[in-house]
Design an enzyme around this catalytic site. Structure first.
Site, PDB file in Angstrom:
ATOM      1  N   TYR A 163       0.846  -1.199   0.000  1.00 53.76           N
ATOM      2  CA  TYR A 163       0.000   0.000   0.000  1.00 53.76           C
ATOM      3  C   TYR A 163       0.877   1.243   0.000  1.00 53.76           C
ATOM      4  CZ  TYR A 163      -3.762  -3.226   0.805  1.00 53.76           C
ATOM      5  OH  TYR A 163      -4.643  -4.256   0.635  1.00 53.76           O
ATOM      6  N   SER A 164       0.569   2.170  -0.903  1.00 54.91           N
ATOM      7  CA  SER A 164       1.287   3.444  -0.924  1.00 54.91           C
ATOM      8  C   SER A 164       0.942   4.192   0.361  1.00 54.91           C
ATOM      9  CB  SER A 164       0.827   4.304  -2.100  1.00 54.91           C
ATOM     10  OG  SER A 164       1.031   3.632  -3.304  1.00 54.91           O
ATOM     11  N   CYS A 365       0.150   7.970 -10.379  1.00 52.12           N
ATOM     12  CA  CYS A 365      -0.127   6.781  -9.573  1.00 52.12           C
ATOM     13  C   CYS A 365      -1.579   6.351  -9.733  1.00 52.12           C
ATOM     14  CB  CYS A 365       0.167   7.073  -8.100  1.00 52.12           C
ATOM     15  SG  CYS A 365       0.078   5.607  -7.066  1.00 52.12           S
ATOM     16  N   GLU A 405       3.962   4.997 -10.897  1.00 53.45           N
ATOM     17  CA  GLU A 405       3.651   3.766 -10.160  1.00 53.45           C
ATOM     18  C   GLU A 405       2.210   3.407 -10.492  1.00 53.45           C
ATOM     19  OE1 GLU A 405       6.044   2.674  -6.436  1.00 53.45           O
ATOM     20  OE2 GLU A 405       4.084   3.295  -5.676  1.00 53.45           O
ATOM     21  N   TYR A 407      -0.506   0.064 -12.038  1.00 54.93           N
ATOM     22  CA  TYR A 407      -0.596  -1.368 -12.319  1.00 54.93           C
ATOM     23  C   TYR A 407      -2.040  -1.737 -12.566  1.00 54.93           C
ATOM     24  CZ  TYR A 407      -2.049  -1.396  -7.510  1.00 54.93           C
ATOM     25  OH  TYR A 407      -2.698  -1.114  -6.345  1.00 54.93           O
TER      26      TYR A 407
HETATM   27  C1  FAD Z   1       3.049  -0.496  -5.090  1.00 51.94           C
HETATM   28  C2  FAD Z   1       1.583  -0.744  -4.784  1.00 51.94           C
HETATM   29  C3  FAD Z   1       0.881   0.195  -4.073  1.00 51.94           C
HETATM   30  C4  FAD Z   1      -0.458  -0.006  -3.804  1.00 51.94           C
HETATM   31  N1  FAD Z   1      -1.136   0.941  -3.117  1.00 51.94           N
HETATM   32  C5  FAD Z   1      -2.441   0.792  -2.864  1.00 51.94           C
HETATM   33  C6  FAD Z   1      -3.153   1.802  -2.156  1.00 51.94           C
HETATM   34  O1  FAD Z   1      -2.603   2.843  -1.779  1.00 51.94           O
HETATM   35  N2  FAD Z   1      -4.462   1.581  -1.895  1.00 51.94           N
HETATM   36  C7  FAD Z   1      -5.108   0.455  -2.316  1.00 51.94           C
HETATM   37  O2  FAD Z   1      -6.303   0.307  -2.036  1.00 51.94           O
HETATM   38  N3  FAD Z   1      -4.444  -0.512  -3.001  1.00 51.94           N
HETATM   39  C8  FAD Z   1      -3.136  -0.367  -3.263  1.00 51.94           C
HETATM   40  N4  FAD Z   1      -2.457  -1.348  -3.917  1.00 51.94           N
HETATM   41  C9  FAD Z   1      -3.189  -2.610  -4.227  1.00 51.94           C
HETATM   42  C10 FAD Z   1      -3.074  -3.585  -3.021  1.00 51.94           C
HETATM   43  O3  FAD Z   1      -1.755  -4.049  -2.908  1.00 51.94           O
HETATM   44  C11 FAD Z   1      -3.976  -4.810  -3.163  1.00 51.94           C
HETATM   45  O4  FAD Z   1      -3.698  -5.420  -4.389  1.00 51.94           O
HETATM   46  C12 FAD Z   1      -5.451  -4.486  -3.087  1.00 51.94           C
HETATM   47  O5  FAD Z   1      -5.778  -3.937  -1.818  1.00 51.94           O
HETATM   48  C13 FAD Z   1      -6.294  -5.760  -3.269  1.00 51.94           C
HETATM   49  O6  FAD Z   1      -5.874  -6.701  -2.325  1.00 51.94           O
HETATM   50  P1  FAD Z   1      -6.880  -7.699  -1.623  1.00 51.94           P
HETATM   51  O7  FAD Z   1      -6.091  -8.641  -0.808  1.00 51.94           O
HETATM   52  O8  FAD Z   1      -7.986  -6.977  -0.974  1.00 51.94           O
HETATM   53  O9  FAD Z   1      -7.504  -8.436  -2.889  1.00 51.94           O
HETATM   54  P2  FAD Z   1      -7.153  -9.919  -3.349  1.00 51.94           P
HETATM   55  O10 FAD Z   1      -7.760 -10.899  -2.432  1.00 51.94           O
HETATM   56  O11 FAD Z   1      -5.694  -9.991  -3.605  1.00 51.94           O
HETATM   57  O12 FAD Z   1      -7.942  -9.956  -4.726  1.00 51.94           O
HETATM   58  C14 FAD Z   1      -7.469  -9.239  -5.834  1.00 51.94           C
HETATM   59  C15 FAD Z   1      -8.121  -9.801  -7.091  1.00 51.94           C
HETATM   60  O13 FAD Z   1      -7.762 -11.155  -7.259  1.00 51.94           O
HETATM   61  C16 FAD Z   1      -8.847 -11.810  -7.869  1.00 51.94           C
HETATM   62  N5  FAD Z   1      -8.789 -13.267  -7.521  1.00 51.94           N
HETATM   63  C17 FAD Z   1      -9.381 -13.913  -6.504  1.00 51.94           C
HETATM   64  N6  FAD Z   1      -9.073 -15.227  -6.534  1.00 51.94           N
HETATM   65  C18 FAD Z   1      -8.259 -15.408  -7.572  1.00 51.94           C
HETATM   66  C19 FAD Z   1      -7.590 -16.527  -8.111  1.00 51.94           C
HETATM   67  N7  FAD Z   1      -7.719 -17.726  -7.590  1.00 51.94           N
HETATM   68  N8  FAD Z   1      -6.814 -16.332  -9.208  1.00 51.94           N
HETATM   69  C20 FAD Z   1      -6.664 -15.113  -9.744  1.00 51.94           C
HETATM   70  N9  FAD Z   1      -7.267 -14.016  -9.270  1.00 51.94           N
HETATM   71  C21 FAD Z   1      -8.055 -14.162  -8.199  1.00 51.94           C
HETATM   72  C22 FAD Z   1     -10.080 -11.154  -7.323  1.00 51.94           C
HETATM   73  O14 FAD Z   1     -11.131 -11.271  -8.268  1.00 51.94           O
HETATM   74  C23 FAD Z   1      -9.645  -9.744  -7.092  1.00 51.94           C
HETATM   75  O15 FAD Z   1     -10.037  -8.877  -8.151  1.00 51.94           O
HETATM   76  C24 FAD Z   1      -1.122  -1.178  -4.230  1.00 51.94           C
HETATM   77  C25 FAD Z   1      -0.394  -2.143  -4.940  1.00 51.94           C
HETATM   78  C26 FAD Z   1       0.936  -1.925  -5.218  1.00 51.94           C
HETATM   79  C27 FAD Z   1       1.684  -2.968  -6.017  1.00 51.94           C
HETATM   80  N1  NAP Z   2       1.389   2.629  -6.028  1.00 49.71           N
HETATM   81  C1  NAP Z   2       0.559   2.062  -6.856  1.00 49.71           C
HETATM   82  O1  NAP Z   2       0.932   1.431  -7.831  1.00 49.71           O
HETATM   83  C2  NAP Z   2      -0.893   2.216  -6.582  1.00 49.71           C
HETATM   84  C3  NAP Z   2      -1.317   2.877  -5.435  1.00 49.71           C
HETATM   85  C4  NAP Z   2      -2.676   2.996  -5.212  1.00 49.71           C
HETATM   86  C5  NAP Z   2      -3.583   2.457  -6.111  1.00 49.71           C
HETATM   87  N2  NAP Z   2      -3.137   1.806  -7.197  1.00 49.71           N
HETATM   88  C6  NAP Z   2      -4.083   1.216  -8.178  1.00 49.71           C
HETATM   89  O2  NAP Z   2      -4.760   2.279  -8.751  1.00 49.71           O
HETATM   90  C7  NAP Z   2      -6.035   1.866  -9.182  1.00 49.71           C
HETATM   91  C8  NAP Z   2      -7.071   2.810  -8.614  1.00 49.71           C
HETATM   92  O3  NAP Z   2      -8.208   2.121  -8.419  1.00 49.71           O
HETATM   93  P1  NAP Z   2      -9.435   2.651  -7.605  1.00 49.71           P
HETATM   94  O4  NAP Z   2     -10.400   1.511  -7.563  1.00 49.71           O
HETATM   95  O5  NAP Z   2      -9.019   3.294  -6.347  1.00 49.71           O
HETATM   96  O6  NAP Z   2      -9.958   3.776  -8.572  1.00 49.71           O
HETATM   97  P2  NAP Z   2     -11.423   4.257  -8.878  1.00 49.71           P
HETATM   98  O7  NAP Z   2     -12.019   4.842  -7.660  1.00 49.71           O
HETATM   99  O8  NAP Z   2     -12.174   3.206  -9.610  1.00 49.71           O
HETATM  100  O9  NAP Z   2     -11.076   5.442  -9.876  1.00 49.71           O
HETATM  101  C9  NAP Z   2     -10.376   5.220 -11.060  1.00 49.71           C
HETATM  102  C10 NAP Z   2     -10.801   6.269 -12.067  1.00 49.71           C
HETATM  103  O10 NAP Z   2      -9.997   6.168 -13.236  1.00 49.71           O
HETATM  104  C11 NAP Z   2     -10.866   6.042 -14.356  1.00 49.71           C
HETATM  105  N3  NAP Z   2     -10.220   5.298 -15.439  1.00 49.71           N
HETATM  106  C12 NAP Z   2     -10.522   4.050 -15.931  1.00 49.71           C
HETATM  107  N4  NAP Z   2      -9.749   3.758 -16.976  1.00 49.71           N
HETATM  108  C13 NAP Z   2      -8.950   4.822 -17.179  1.00 49.71           C
HETATM  109  C14 NAP Z   2      -7.954   5.133 -18.125  1.00 49.71           C
HETATM  110  N5  NAP Z   2      -7.611   4.287 -19.091  1.00 49.71           N
HETATM  111  N6  NAP Z   2      -7.325   6.324 -18.025  1.00 49.71           N
HETATM  112  C15 NAP Z   2      -7.637   7.196 -17.062  1.00 49.71           C
HETATM  113  N7  NAP Z   2      -8.595   6.977 -16.146  1.00 49.71           N
HETATM  114  C16 NAP Z   2      -9.243   5.807 -16.204  1.00 49.71           C
HETATM  115  C17 NAP Z   2     -12.091   5.361 -13.828  1.00 49.71           C
HETATM  116  O11 NAP Z   2     -13.186   5.609 -14.681  1.00 49.71           O
HETATM  117  P3  NAP Z   2     -14.369   4.556 -14.989  1.00 49.71           P
HETATM  118  O12 NAP Z   2     -14.290   3.487 -13.933  1.00 49.71           O
HETATM  119  O13 NAP Z   2     -15.615   5.359 -14.931  1.00 49.71           O
HETATM  120  O14 NAP Z   2     -14.105   4.021 -16.370  1.00 49.71           O
HETATM  121  C18 NAP Z   2     -12.238   6.093 -12.499  1.00 49.71           C
HETATM  122  O15 NAP Z   2     -12.828   7.338 -12.664  1.00 49.71           O
HETATM  123  C19 NAP Z   2      -6.187   0.427  -8.725  1.00 49.71           C
HETATM  124  O16 NAP Z   2      -5.829  -0.417  -9.799  1.00 49.71           O
HETATM  125  C20 NAP Z   2      -5.181   0.355  -7.595  1.00 49.71           C
HETATM  126  O17 NAP Z   2      -4.802  -0.963  -7.320  1.00 49.71           O
HETATM  127  C21 NAP Z   2      -1.792   1.706  -7.470  1.00 49.71           C
END
Ligand code: FAD
Ligand code: NAP
Length: 407
Positions: A163-164, A365, A405, A407
């Site tokens: 998590y960032s 990000c 950053e 993904y």
């Molecule tokens: C650098 C970095 C920074 C991030 N920062 C943030 C942040 O600031 N805030 C934030 O909210 N998130 C952030 N994330 C994302 C975070 O790390 C998690 O990925 C996110 O919270 C989802 O994790 P989870 O355990 O709740 O979901 P998970 O349980 O990991 O589920 C994720 C997905 O996996 C799918 N899934 C379930 N089972 C399977 C299976 N068997 N095979 C394949 N796919 C499956 C699900 O459908 C779901 O969509 C960041 C990620 C990275 C890499």
């Molecule tokens: N450090 C990191 O790498 C980091 C940190 C935090 C979060 N994340 C990732 O960032 C993403 C944010 O997700 P969230 O669920 O918090 O966001 P969210 O609330 O769903 O908001 C994302 C917004 O971006 C829009 N969007 C969709 N496709 C786009 C595109 N091609 N270009 C620009 N905007 C677009 C969405 O629009 P519509 O849905 O209406 O199409 C929505 O308005 C997640 O994948 C999360 O895992 C990464």
């Protein structure tokens, strides 16, 4: 970056941006640093991370001459990484030996930042953990969280999720003993995966439940979003060197965030416009450049930290600009869905001009699609100027001015 500039960081966040007295006319350091690490150094950390108390004091972020930095890198000190000649906190706690922190009440926000939108995954929370000063970090880094599980393949505890960090180095309470995250609760109804069969889903902390459906609840995001003050949390890290702020207090910072991608931007903005650590002796801020935030969210009910952004905009109208794209409520003049790049296109000339300045840094990000969105936005203007956007972005990246950053 001038070595002198980095010395400001050596002095810690309480003196970050300050010119080191020994150096002639230096640029003060912009980047913050964990500031109470001297008194927060406990035997637990030294033991767990294998670093001595001295390394955990203010010297953790010490600027060093290049040769020393190279030596430090060669020695590979545990708990630090040398980035641009400076040591930053690095993986002080591993998945095998995580830090056990506690959840604390947040003093600014209620835990839930968003309001129900009708979508299952409407909720994003702001959560603060007490780390007792044992997990120092700097703005732009991430931490890991280990949920009890079961994970996707039944593992207990679950694998770490990154998590960032959404708070500045000093934390929301400015004690350097807390860290905050901005976490979206993953809830998928009748999707490809399920870890709750029909009849099994129970109301979460925010009251959302889908007992009639098959539901997948994200393992770690639900663990975090359901936490209450006093709960224990397992933390790893800190990690991440891609999203660090520049040292130069006159740098311009363009921030592009989709959804929870706002987390690192919040940490920067706290340092630039809120924290005591960023205040200058003349009553202003140490930061002298311009900061411009573009934020993309689906609904206005999901505009994260909007109140804080409005406060900065009011207090620093010459330094802070704030624009947002609400994709499911706004359209541009051509009737296109309002994505962050659609909003930026309205200011393409101005942004392009800013990016020509070597003091300008771009931070991105969130969703992967943002990068191609940038190409969409700036491709035409780059071409007009006889350049190819991809090449220009590559050159900015090489100059450490384009930080991504996604993904
Ligand atoms: C650098 C970095 C920074 C991030 N920062 C943030 C942040 O600031 N805030 C934030 O909210 N998130 C952030 N994330 C994302 C975070 O790390 C998690 O990925 C996110 O919270 C989802 O994790 P989870 O355990 O709740 O979901 P998970 O349980 O990991 O589920 C994720 C997905 O996996 C799918 N899934 C379930 N089972 C399977 C299976 N068997 N095979 C394949 N796919 C499956 C699900 O459908 C779901 O969509 C960041 C990620 C990275 C890499
Ligand atoms: N450090 C990191 O790498 C980091 C940190 C935090 C979060 N994340 C990732 O960032 C993403 C944010 O997700 P969230 O669920 O918090 O966001 P969210 O609330 O769903 O908001 C994302 C917004 O971006 C829009 N969007 C969709 N496709 C786009 C595109 N091609 N270009 C620009 N905007 C677009 C969405 O629009 P519509 O849905 O209406 O199409 C929505 O308005 C997640 O994948 C999360 O895992 C990464």
């Amino acid at each position: 970056m001038a070595q002198a500039a980095a010395v400001g960081a050596l002095l810690g966040a309480s003196t970050a941006f300050l010119a080191p007295s020994a150096a002639p006319a230096p640029a003060p350091a912009l980047r913050g640093a964990p500031h109470s690490s001297r008194d927060s150094t406990g035997p637990g950390l030294a033991g767990a991370a294998g670093v001595g108390a001295a390394a955990l004091g203010l010297g953790l972020l010490a600027a060093r001459p290049a040769a020393t930095a190279c030596r430090a890198a060669a020695v590979k000190k545990k708990g630090v990484k040398v980035v641009h000649g400076k040591e930053i906190p690095w993986n002080l706690f591993s998945p095998k030996a995580p830090y056990q922190g506690k959840v604390v009440e947040n003093d600014v926000h209620k835990q839930t930042l968003t309001e129900p939108t009708g979508d299952a995954n409407w909720e994003t929370t702001h959560v603060t953990f007490d780390h007792g000063g044992k997990v120092p970090y700097i703005e732009g880094q991430s931490i890991g969280v280990i949920a009890p599980g079961p994970d996707k393949k039944g593992e207990q505890p679950a694998k770490i999720r990154l998590y960032s960090i959404a708070s500045s180095a000093v934390g929301d309470d400015q004690t350097s003993k807390t860290v905050s995250l901005c976490v979206k609760r993953v809830v998928e109804v009748d999707g490809k995966f399920a870890n709750r069969q029909k009849g099994e889903d129970k109301p979460d902390k925010a009251g959302t439940a889908y007992p009639e459906n098959q539901v997948y609840r994200g393992v770690c995001s639900n663990h975090i979003c359901d936490m209450t003050p006093g709960d224990e949390v397992l933390i790893t890290g800190p990690t991440g060197a891609e999203m660090l702020l520049p040292e130069d207090p006159e740098a311009n910072i363009i921030m592009l965030a989709t959804g929870t991608g706002i987390a690192p931007m919040r940490s920067y903005l706290r340092l630039l416009f809120h924290d005591k650590a960023g205040a200058s002796s003349d009553g202003g801020r140490k930061f002298k450049g311009k900061a411009w935030l573009f934020m993309g969210v689906p609904y206005s009910k999901s505009l994260l930290y909007d109140d804080e952004h409005q406060t900065y905009k009011k207090a620093f109208p010459d330094q802070f600009r704030y624009d947002y794209a609400v994709s499911r409520e706004q359209k541009n003049a051509a009737g296109q869905k309002m994505y962050i790049q659609t909003k930026m296109a309205e200011y393409a000339e101005e942004l392009w001009e800013m990016m020509q300045d070597e003091k300008t840094h771009v931070y991105m990000c969130g969703l992967k699609g943002m990068e191609s969105g940038m190409a969409e936005c700036f491709g035409p203007i780059a071409e007009k100027n006889g350049l190819v956007w991809a090449e220009f972005a590559k050159a900015m990246k090489k100059a450490d001015r384009y930080h991504v950053e996604v993904y």
